[in-house]
Write a protein that holds these residues in place. Structure first.
Motif, PDB file in Angstrom:
ATOM      1  N   PHE A 130       0.814  -1.213   0.000  1.00  0.00           N
ATOM      2  CA  PHE A 130       0.000   0.000   0.000  1.00  0.00           C
ATOM      3  C   PHE A 130       0.846   1.261   0.000  1.00  0.00           C
ATOM      4  N   SER A 131       2.022   1.209   0.628  1.00  0.00           N
ATOM      5  CA  SER A 131       2.799   2.448   0.628  1.00  0.00           C
ATOM      6  C   SER A 131       3.621   2.614  -0.640  1.00  0.00           C
ATOM      7  N   SER A 132       3.761   1.522  -1.424  1.00  0.00           N
ATOM      8  CA  SER A 132       4.566   1.666  -2.627  1.00  0.00           C
ATOM      9  C   SER A 132       3.777   2.317  -3.752  1.00  0.00           C
ATOM     10  N   GLY A 133       2.451   2.223  -3.675  1.00  0.00           N
ATOM     11  CA  GLY A 133       1.630   2.795  -4.733  1.00  0.00           C
ATOM     12  C   GLY A 133       1.643   1.984  -6.007  1.00  0.00           C
ATOM     13  N   ALA A 134       2.100   0.737  -5.914  1.00  0.00           N
ATOM     14  CA  ALA A 134       2.152  -0.091  -7.109  1.00  0.00           C
ATOM     15  C   ALA A 134       0.767  -0.622  -7.442  1.00  0.00           C
ATOM     16  N   THR A 135       0.605  -1.010  -8.712  1.00  0.00           N
ATOM     17  CA  THR A 135      -0.686  -1.525  -9.114  1.00  0.00           C
ATOM     18  C   THR A 135      -0.795  -3.020  -8.886  1.00  0.00           C
ATOM     19  N   THR A 136       0.329  -3.699  -8.810  1.00  0.00           N
ATOM     20  CA  THR A 136       0.291  -5.124  -8.504  1.00  0.00           C
ATOM     21  C   THR A 136       1.228  -5.395  -7.332  1.00  0.00           C
ATOM     22  N   MET A 137       1.228  -6.647  -6.882  1.00  0.00           N
ATOM     23  CA  MET A 137       2.135  -6.997  -5.800  1.00  0.00           C
ATOM     24  C   MET A 137       3.437  -7.580  -6.327  1.00  0.00           C
ATOM     25  N   ASN A 138       3.685  -7.385  -7.599  1.00  0.00           N
ATOM     26  CA  ASN A 138       4.892  -7.916  -8.208  1.00  0.00           C
ATOM     27  C   ASN A 138       6.139  -7.233  -7.630  1.00  0.00           C
ATOM     28  N   ILE A 139       7.087  -8.051  -7.181  1.00  0.00           N
ATOM     29  CA  ILE A 139       8.292  -7.502  -6.554  1.00  0.00           C
ATOM     30  C   ILE A 139       9.054  -6.589  -7.496  1.00  0.00           C
ATOM     31  N   LEU A 140       9.167  -7.035  -8.751  1.00  0.00           N
ATOM     32  CA  LEU A 140       9.948  -6.250  -9.704  1.00  0.00           C
ATOM     33  C   LEU A 140       9.350  -4.871  -9.877  1.00  0.00           C
ATOM     34  N   GLU A 141       8.005  -4.836  -9.937  1.00  0.00           N
ATOM     35  CA  GLU A 141       7.366  -3.545 -10.156  1.00  0.00           C
ATOM     36  C   GLU A 141       7.597  -2.630  -8.957  1.00  0.00           C
ATOM     37  N   ILE A 142       7.433  -3.199  -7.759  1.00  0.00           N
ATOM     38  CA  ILE A 142       7.612  -2.376  -6.558  1.00  0.00           C
ATOM     39  C   ILE A 142       9.049  -1.865  -6.476  1.00  0.00           C
ATOM     40  N   ALA A 143      10.003  -2.753  -6.804  1.00  0.00           N
ATOM     41  CA  ALA A 143      11.397  -2.328  -6.767  1.00  0.00           C
ATOM     42  C   ALA A 143      11.664  -1.253  -7.807  1.00  0.00           C
ATOM     43  N   GLN A 144      11.018  -1.407  -8.974  1.00  0.00           N
ATOM     44  CA  GLN A 144      11.201  -0.445 -10.057  1.00  0.00           C
ATOM     45  C   GLN A 144      10.676   0.928  -9.653  1.00  0.00           C
ATOM     46  N   LEU A 145       9.480   0.939  -9.072  1.00  0.00           N
ATOM     47  CA  LEU A 145       8.867   2.205  -8.665  1.00  0.00           C
ATOM     48  C   LEU A 145       9.714   2.875  -7.589  1.00  0.00           C
ATOM     49  N   HIS A 146      10.073   2.072  -6.626  1.00  0.00           N
ATOM     50  CA  HIS A 146      10.930   2.537  -5.549  1.00  0.00           C
ATOM     51  C   HIS A 146      10.451   3.865  -4.964  1.00  0.00           C
ATOM     52  N   ASN A 147       9.251   3.850  -4.450  1.00  0.00           N
ATOM     53  CA  ASN A 147       8.831   5.095  -3.807  1.00  0.00           C
ATOM     54  C   ASN A 147       8.138   4.842  -2.466  1.00  0.00           C
ATOM     55  N   ILE A 148       8.612   3.852  -1.749  1.00  0.00           N
ATOM     56  CA  ILE A 148       8.099   3.660  -0.398  1.00  0.00           C
ATOM     57  C   ILE A 148       8.714   4.742   0.481  1.00  0.00           C
ATOM     58  N   PRO A 149       7.898   5.551   1.133  1.00  0.00           N
ATOM     59  CA  PRO A 149       8.470   6.630   1.937  1.00  0.00           C
ATOM     60  C   PRO A 149       9.301   6.096   3.109  1.00  0.00           C
TER      61      PRO A 149
END
Lengths: 637, 495
Positions: B186-205
Motif C-alpha cells: 500500500f505504501s509503494s503505490g504499485a498496481t500489482t504486488m509484483n516484486i519487480l514492479e515495486i522495486a522499479q517504482l521505488h517510492n516507499i516513503p
C-alpha cells in the motif's frame, strides 16, 4: 613444464582410488599401488628439479615459472582464488623433500604396517597427505596455500587418529586439529587483512614489486597503534606457529606421536611441521620489506621455543616424545634463522638460506631418526627407554643409521646437520651475539639429549625381552640406509647456488670461529652424555635429578603447559562460556517464549469463566449489564 | 505453458496419485517417480537458465509469465526465476529426492505422511518460483501447516510440545510478515504486488520503510533462526521425523534468508542501510552463540540444530553486508548448509533407527559396527567445519572475504568475530565424532546392528556427491548467483 601437474594429480587420484575401492583390494596390492604412484611422483619431482635448476638464470636469478593456473573461485574482479603451480627455488626444493621422504615412508610402511587392520585406508590417507602437502608448496597464491594448509591439517588429523579405537589417539587427533585450527584462524584473518589492502592474493604480484606502492601506502595506516601490514603478517605468523608447533601452540605435536611411527616421520617431523617455516620464507619479501618488527618477534619466539623444548627433551623417557621435542627445537632454529635476517641481499639475508638448508637436512635426518625409532619399537613393542638398552648387538643396521642421524643433528662434521646449523649460528651471531650464544647452547643441549637417547637405546643395561629383538625386514632397513646416505652427503650440496634470499648465487663459506665453537660444544655435550648414560648404572643423572628435583619435575611435566590448556578449555570455555550460554538459551530466551505462551494460556483460562454454559449466570450478567447501561444513561441525562 | 509451473503441478499430481494409491509399493513408486521428475526438472531448468544467460539475456528474471488470479485486489500469479531461485530449486529438489529415500522404511501411515510431505514441498517450490508478494506469502503458509501435523504425529520425544511451539512461533512471524507485505504494497503505490514492479517504482516513503522493514525482516528472520527467535529450531528439529527435519532445516529455513534478501532488503533499501547494524549485531550473536551452545549439547539433533543456528546466522549476516561477494556467499551458504544439514539429519535418523538413542554419551564405536554411515558422518562433520573440497568452505570463505571488503571498520571487526566461529565449530564436531563414532563399542547390543541398506545409501551418496561437487567446482555456481544478486545489491548500494 606442464608435466608438473601430474605430480599433483597422481596422489589425488590414488587417494580417491584407494579410499573408494581400497577395501576390495588385498593389502599388498593397495600398498604397491600407493608406493609405485609415489615413486612416479618422486621421479617427476627430481626431473622437475633438474630441469628447473639447469635452466638459464635471468639477471642472475632463477625465473619463477607458472606452468599451470586456473581460476577456481572468484570473489571480485581483483580477488580470485586460483589453483596452480608456481615453481621457484624453494618450492622445487620442497618438492624434492616431500617426495623423497614420502616415498621412503611408503616403502617403510609396507613392512611396518604389515597386517594392520585398515592398511588400505592408511595408504589412502598417506596419498591425501602427499597431495595436500605438494599442493601447499607449489601454491601460486596465498589462498591456495590456505586451502591446502587446511587439507594437510585434516590429513594429519586422520592419520594421528588412525587407531580410532584408542582413546589416547582420538584425544591427540582432536587436540592437534583444534590447536592448529585456532592458529589457522590467525592465518585466515591475516589473509583477509592483507588482501583488503593489497587487493591481490597472488604471490607473484605481491613479490615482484608491482604491489610495492600499494603496500607502502598501506604500511602507513595503523590499527590500535600497530601498522596494518604488521597485523596481517603477524597474524599469518600465528598460523605458521600453529603448524610449526611454536610456543605456546606446540602442545599438539608431542601428543601427535600417537599416530603410527612412519606418519610421525613424514608429517610430524619432516614435512607438515615445517610448513610454517615455509610460509614465512614464502612471504619473506613482505616480512623484510614491510614488517621487520614481526621478524624480530619470530626470532625471539623461535629461540625461546627451541630452548624450552630442548630442556624438556632432556628428561622425557618415551623415545618418540624425545624426538618430537627435538623436532620443535630444530624448527625453532629455522624460525630463528629467518627472524635474524635484516635485509634481502645474501649477506644480510644469510639466515634465509640457512633456514631452507636446515629445513632440507633436518627433514632427512629427522625422518631417519623417526624411522629408526619405528624399527626399534617394531622390535621391542614399546616406546619407553626402560624397555630398551643394549640393542646394538641385535639391530646393527638400525644402530649405525641411527648413530649417523644423531651425529648429524648434534652438528658433527662432515654430516649434513653440521653445515646447515653452522650457517644458522653464523647468521645469529651476526644479528646479535646474545642470540648466537643462546643458539650455541641449545645446539649443545641437542647433542646431549640425542646421545642420552642413543646410549639408552643401544647401550647400557639390557632390558628383559619377551623374545630376542631382531633386525627389521628389508622394507624397513632400505629406507633407513638411503636416508643415512643422504644425511652423510647432504651437507656438501652447494645450497647457496640454488636458494638465497635475493636469488643471486652465493658461495657458502664456513666461519671458522663459529664452526670451531659449535663443534667443541657439541663434542663436549656428547662426552657428558657418554659419561652419564653409557654405563649400565646411570648414577650421575639420577643424582642430578634429585638435586634439581624442582626443575626435573617441571621439565618432565613439560612445564605444565598442557595443564594450562586443560584449564582454559575445560574450566573456562566449557564450564564458563558454553554451559552458561546453553543454559541461558534454554531458560531465558526460550523461557521467555514459553512464558508468553503460558501467560496467554492462563489469561484465556481466566476469561473462560465467562463462558460457563450456565443460563442463570448469563441472565445475571445480562441484567447487570442492562442496569449498568441504564444507570449510565440516567447519569448522562 | 511456463516450465516453472511444473514445479507446482508435479507435487499436485503426486498428491493426487498418493491419494488413490492402495499399498506401500504404489506410494513408494509415486514418490520416487515424482521426486526424480522434480530433480530432472530442476536440472533442465538450470541448463536452460544458464543457456539463456549465455545467449545474453540480461533480464532480471527469466521465464516470466503472469496470470491474473484475483483481479479486484490485483493479485497475480507471477512466475519468474533468477540465479538465486534456480539454485534454491536445485537444492529443494535434491532434498525432496533424498528425503524420500531416507524415509523409505517408514511404517506408520506411510501414505498420509507422504501426502503431507508433498504438500510441504509444494509450498516450498511455489515460494521459490513466484515473484508476487501475496502468492509468495500463500505458498509460505502452505509449507508451514503440514509441518505441524508431520511433527505432531510422526515425530518423537516431546512431539506435541515441539510441533505447537514451532507452529506458533512461525505463525507469529507470519503475522508480522503479512503486516509487512501489506504495508509494502500500500505504501509503494504499485498496481500489482509484483516484486519487480515495486522495486522499479521505488517510492516507499522512509517512515513507512522504517516501520515495515523490521516487520518483514524479523518475520522472515524467525524462519532463518535469527537470535533471539531461534528457539523453535532445537526442539522442532529434535522431534521431527527424519525427512521432515531434512526438508525443514535444508529448505524451509532457507525461505527465511531468501525472503529477507529478496523482499525486505530489495524493496526497502534505505531502511536496510539505516537499520542494518542492529540486525548485523543480532546475526553476529547468532553465529557465535549458536556455535558455543552446540559445544555442550549431548543430543545429536540438538548439536545439529544449534549448528544450524550458527550457520543460518551467517547467511543473514552476509546479506546485511550488502556487497556482491558477501551476498553471493550467503546464497552459496544457503545451498551448502541445506545439503549438509540434510545429510546430518538423514544420518542421525539412520543411526537413531538402529541404536534408539541420540545421546553421544551412549553412542560409541559406531565406526566398527556401521562403517558406511560412520564414514559419511565424519565426511558431513568435516564439511560442516569448513574443510576445503566441500561446499561449506566455499560458502564461508566467500562470505568472510566479501564481508571484510566492506569499507566500514565496524563491519570488518564483526567479520573477525564471526570468523572465530570456525574454531568453535571444529570443537563441537570433533567432540561428537570422537565420542560417538570412534572408540570401542560400549553397548554390546550395538554389535548386532547392520550397516546402511540400499535406499539409505542412495540418499546419503546423493547428498555427499552434491556437497563435494559444489566444493570442488564452485565457479559456475558462484558466477550464476553472483550475476543475479547484482541488481539487488546495486539497489542497496546506490541508495
Amino acid at each position: 613444464m606442464e608435466y608438473t601437474l601430474i605430480i599433483l594429480l597422481l596422489p589425488a587420484i590414488m587417494f580417491l582410488f584407494l579410499g573408494l575401492a581400497g577395501h576390495k583390494l588385498k593389502h599388498k596390492v593397495a600398498g604397491l599401488f600407493g608406493t609405485i604412484s609415489l615413486g612416479l611422483v618422486t621421479c617427476l619431482s627430481y626431473f622437475t628439479a633438474w630441469e628447473y635448476f639447469t635452466s638459464p638464470r635471468v639477471n642472475g636469478v632463477f625465473e619463477k615459472i607458472i606452468p599451470f593456473n586456473f581460476e577456481w573461485l572468484s570473489f571480485s574482479e581483483a580477488l580470485h582464488v586460483d589453483i596452480g603451480i608456481l615453481l621457484d627455488p624453494i618450492s622445487v626444493m620442497m618438492l624434492i623433500v616431500i617426495s623423497t621422504v614420502s616415498l621412503m615412508v611408503h616403502i617403510y610402511s609396507l613392512g611396518y604396517m604389515h597386517g594392520e587392520k585398515g592398511f588400505q585406508r592408511y595408504y589412502a590417507f598417506l596419498s591425501l597427505f602427499t597431495f595436500s602437502m605438494l599442493g601447499l608448496v607449489v601454491a601460486t597464491n596465498i589462498f591456495q596455500t590456505y586451502i591446502f594448509w587446511e587439507l594437510v591439517g585434516v590429513s594429519s588429523y586422520l592419520l594421528i587418529g588412525f587407531y580410532y579405537t584408542k582413546p589416547s589417539a582420538i584425544a591427540a587427533s582432536k587436540k592437534a586439529f583444534i590447536v592448529t585450527r585456532f592458529a589457522d584462524l590467525g592465518f585466515l584473518i591475516g589473509i583477509l587483512v592483507l588482501s583488503f589492502y593489497s587487493q591481490t592474493f597472488s604471490f607473484v604480484e605481491l613479490m615482484n614489486g608491482s604491489s610495492d606502492a600499494i603496500l607502502t601506502g598501506a604500511a602507513t595506516q595503523t590499527f590500535l597503534g600497530i601498522g596494518v601490514l604488521s597485523w596481517a603478517l603477524g597474524l599469518m605468523f600465528i598460523g605458521a606457529a600453529g603448524k610449526s608447533a611454536m610456543f605456546p601452540l606446540h602442545i599438539w605435536l608431542p601428543d601427535a606421536m600417537e599416530g603410527p611411527t612412519p606418519v610421525s616421520a613424514l608429517i610430524h617431523a619432516a614435512t607438515m611441521v615445517v610448513a610454517g617455516v615455509y610460509l614465512v620464507a614464502r612471504m619473506f619479501y613482505l616480512y623484510i620489506g614491510f614488517a621487520p618488527g614481526v621478524l624480530e618477534i619470530i626470532a625471539i619466539v623461535g629461540a625461546f621455543t627451541s630452548l624450552f623444548s630442548a630442556i624438556i627433551a632432556c628428561v622425557q623417557t618415551d623415545i618418540k616424545r624425545v624426538l618430537a621435542f627435538s623436532t620443535i627445537s630444530q624448527i625453532g632454529f629455522m624460525m630463528v634463522a629467518l627472524g635474524v635476517c635484516t635485509g634481502m641481499d645474501s649477506h644480510e639475508g644469510l639466515g634465509y638460506m640457512a633456514s631452507m638448508f636446515h629445513l632440507f637436512t633436518h627433514a632427512m635426518f629427522k625422518a631417519l631418526l623417526f624411522l629408526g625409532a619405528g624399527s626399534i619399537i617394531h622390535a621391542v613393542h614399546s616406546n619407553e627407554m626402560k624397555d630398551m638398552g643394549g640393542l646394538r648387538k641385535f639391530m646393527p643396521i638400525t644402530h649405525i643409521t641411527f648413530l649417523i642421524a644423531c651425529l648429524a643433528i648434534a652438528g658433527i662434521p662432515p654430516f649434513s646437520g653440521f653445515f646447515s646449523k653452522d650457517e644458522i649460528l653464523a647468521a645469529a651471531f651476526k644479528f646479535n651475539p646474545a642470540m648466537g650464544w643462546t643458539m650455541t647452547v641449545i645446539a649443545g643441549l641437542t647433542a646431549f639429549y640425542m646421545f642420552r637417547l642413543y646410549f639408552n637405546i643401544f647401550w647400557g643395561k639390557e632390558a628383559k625381552h619377551h623374545h630376542t629383538p631382531h633386525e627389521s625386514p628389508l622394507t624397513i632397513t632400505i629406507p633407513l640406509i638411503i636416508l643415512a646416505i643422504v644425511t652423510i652427503f647432504g651437507g656438501f650440496i652447494p645450497f647457496g647456488h640454488f636458494i638465497t634470499s635475493d636469488g643471486l648465487l652465493y658461495n657458502i663459506h664456513l666461519d671458522p670461529q663459529v664452526a670451531i665453537t659449535s663443534v667443541v660444544v657439541a663434542v663436549l655435550s656428547i662426552a657428558i652424555a657418554t659419561i652419564f648414560y653409557k654405563n649400565k648404572e646411570q648414577k650421575i643423572p639420577a643424582m642430578l635429578g634429585e638435586k634439581l628435583s624442582g626443575l626435573h619435575k617441571a621439565a618432565t611435566k613439560k612445564f605444565y603447559i598442557d595443564e594450562v590448556y586443560q584449564f582454559i578449555t575445560h574450566r573456562i570455555i566449557f564450564a564458563c562460556i558454553s554451559t552458561p550460554i546453553a543454559w541461558f538459551d534454554r531458560h531465558i530466551v526460550d523461557g521467555f517464549m514459553n512464558l508468553m505462551a503460558s501467560s496467554t494460556q492462563s489469561l484465556s483460562y481466566s476469561i473462560r469463566k465467562f463462558q460457563s454454559g450456565h443460563v442463570q449466570q448469563y441472565a445475571f450478567v445480562f441484567l447487570l449489564g442492562i442496569i449498568f447501561i441504564i444507570g449510565l444513561i440516567l447519569l448522562v441525562i | 505453458m511456463n516450465l516453472l509451473l511444473l514445479f507446482v503441478l508435479i507435487p499436485i499430481l503426486m498428491i493426487f496419485c498418493l491419494w488413490i494409491s492402495r499399498n506401500i509399493n504404489q506410494v513408494r513408486g509415486v514418490m520416487v517417480a515424482g521426486s526424480t521428475a522434480l530433480l530432472i526438472l530442476s536440472g533442465v531448468l538450470t541448463y536452460l537458465y544458464l543457456g539463456a544467460r549465455a545467449d545474453g539475456d540480461t533480464a532480471e528474471m527469466l521465464f516470466r509469465s503472469d496470470w491474473t488470479w484475483y483481479s479486484s485486489l490485483n493479485i497475480k500469479l507471477s512466475l519468474g526465476v533468477d540465479g538465486i531461485s534456480v539454485a534454491m530449486l536445485l537444492l529443494s529438489s535434491v532434498i525432496v529426492f533424498t528425503g524420500t529415500f531416507a524415509s523409505w522404511k517408514l511404517k506408520d501411515q506411510t501414505k498420509d505422511f507422504f501426502l503431507w510431505f508433498c504438500l510441504l514441498s509444494l509450498g516450498v517450490f511455489g515460494f521459490f518460483i513466484t515473484i508476487d508478494l501475496f502468492t509468495m506469502f500463500m505458498f509460505y503458509e502452505i509449507a508451514l501447516i503440514p509441518m505441524y501435523l508431520l511433527i505432531g504425529h510422526w515425530g518423537s520425544g516431546r512431539k506435541e510440545y515441539s510441533a505447537m511451539k514451532l507452529t506458533l512461533m512461525l505463525m507469529g512471524a507470519s503475522a508480522l510478515l503479512l503486516a509487512g507485505i501489506l504495508g509494502i504494497y500500500f505504501s509503494s503505490g504499485a498496481t500489482t504486488m509484483n516484486i519487480l514492479e515495486i522495486a522499479q517504482l521505488h517510492n516507499i516513503p522512509m517512515n513507512a520503510q522504517l516501520l515495515f522493514f523490521p516487520l518483514t525482516f524479523v518475520g522472515f528472520g524467525v524462519l532463518g533462526a535469527l537470535f533471539p527467535f531461534h528457539t523453535w529450531s532445537p526442539d522442532g528439529h529434535a522431534s521431527a521425523p527424519t525427512a521432515v527435519s531434512m526438508l525443514h532445516a535444508g529448505v524451509l529455513m532457507k525461505l527465511g534468508g531468501y525472503g529477507c534478501f529478496r523482499i525486505a532488503m530489495y524493496l526497502m533499501p534505505e531502511a536496510a542501510n539505516e537499520l542494518g547494524w542492529i540486525f548485523l549485531i543480532l546475526t553476529t550473536i547468532s553465529v557465535v552463540y549458536g556455535a558455543y551452545s552446540a559445544i555442550v549439547q549431548t543430543d545429536l539433533k540438538y548439536i545439529n540444530a544449534y549448528s544450524s543456528v550458527s550457520h543460518c546466522g551467517l547467511v543473514l549476516f552476509a546479506i546485511l553486508m550488502t556487497n556482491q561477494t558477501a551476498t553471493t556467499g550467503a546464497v552459496i551458504q544457503m545451498l551448502s548448509h541445506g545439503l549438509m544439514t540434510a545429510l546430518f539429519f538423514a544420518l542421525i535418523g539412520m543411526i537413531y533407527g538402529r541404536t534408539h538413542t541420540r545421546d553421544i554419551r551412549e553412542l560409541a564405536g559406531l565406526m566398527k559396527v556401521m562403517p558406511f554411515l560412520s564414514v559419511c558422518y565424519v565426511i558431513a562433520g568435516l564439511a560442516n567445519l569448513g574443510l576445503p573440497g566441500f561446499s561449506g568452505f566455499v560458502a564461508e570463505m566467500t562470505i568472510f572475504v566479501g564481508s571484510f571488503e566492506h569499507v566500514d571498520l565496524f563491519h570488518r571487526v564483526i567479520t573477525i568475530i564471526a570468523t572465530s566461529s570456525i574454531v568453535i565449530t571444529a570443537v563441537y564436531i570433533l567432540r561428537l565424532v570422537g565420542r560417538s563414532i570412534y572408540g570401542e563399542v560400549k553397548n554390546p547390543e550395538f554389535l548386532k546392528l547392520k550397516d546402511a541398506t540400499w535406499d539409505e545409501r542412495v540418499s546419503v551418496i546423493v547428498l555427499v556427491i552434491s556437497i563435494a561437487a559444489l566444493g570442488i567446482l564452485p565457479l559456475w555456481m558462484n558466477n550464476m548467483i553472483g550475476d543475479s544478486v547484482l541488481p539487488i545489491v546495486n539497489t542497496l548500494v546506490s541508495r
